[in-house]
Design a protein around this motif. Sequence first.
Motif, PDB file in Angstrom:
ATOM      1  N   ILE A   1       0.842  -1.204   0.000  1.00 36.85           N
ATOM      2  CA  ILE A   1       0.000   0.000   0.000  1.00 36.85           C
ATOM      3  C   ILE A   1       0.874   1.251   0.000  1.00 36.85           C
ATOM      4  O   ILE A   1       0.643   2.186  -0.781  1.00 36.85           O
ATOM      5  N   ARG A   2       1.880   1.281   0.861  1.00 39.52           N
ATOM      6  CA  ARG A   2       2.770   2.444   0.922  1.00 39.52           C
ATOM      7  C   ARG A   2       3.425   2.710  -0.431  1.00 39.52           C
ATOM      8  O   ARG A   2       3.503   3.858  -0.885  1.00 39.52           O
ATOM      9  N   ALA A   3       3.915   1.637  -1.065  1.00 40.30           N
ATOM     10  CA  ALA A   3       4.593   1.797  -2.357  1.00 40.30           C
ATOM     11  C   ALA A   3       3.648   2.345  -3.425  1.00 40.30           C
ATOM     12  O   ALA A   3       4.026   3.218  -4.215  1.00 40.30           O
ATOM     13  N   LYS A   4       2.427   1.859  -3.448  1.00 41.94           N
ATOM     14  CA  LYS A   4       1.472   2.330  -4.460  1.00 41.94           C
ATOM     15  C   LYS A   4       1.057   3.766  -4.197  1.00 41.94           C
ATOM     16  O   LYS A   4       0.949   4.562  -5.147  1.00 41.94           O
ATOM     17  N   VAL A   5       0.833   4.137  -2.944  1.00 41.18           N
ATOM     18  CA  VAL A   5       0.496   5.527  -2.609  1.00 41.18           C
ATOM     19  C   VAL A   5       1.646   6.444  -3.031  1.00 41.18           C
ATOM     20  O   VAL A   5       1.432   7.494  -3.647  1.00 41.18           O
TER      21      VAL A   5
END
Length: 123
Positions: free
Chosen positions: A53-57
């Motif tokens: 999630i962090r990487a996609k955000v």
Amino acid sequence: MTNMDVALKDMMLLDGAIGAAIVDYGSGMPLGVVNGTKALDIELAAAGNTELIRAKVRTIEQLGMNDSIEDVLITLGSQYHILRPTHGRKTRGLFLYLALDRDSGNLAFARHRLKAIEEDLEV
């Protein structure tokens, strides 16, 4: 408005639910978990999926896109894992995490229910 315990129970009522969590993706810590099987450590899986999630955000921000993640689907041989970031004013920075058995779960219905649960969630 739905509290966290009710939201987790609602997620586990879905056919094929293996485990559910509500996770703070800033810290990677699950705020609540329900494990339906010993075959999946939902806390460990939630912490690992926080990185996704962090990487996609971060990627969306770097691309300058004025958009947000609706959900992320991870398809395994025997399971579906659905990650749904929350967008409410009081729940921003969290994501719902649901693991489903592929044979007994209904992916379309699960995505629909997670959207409704996310919209009613109040933490």
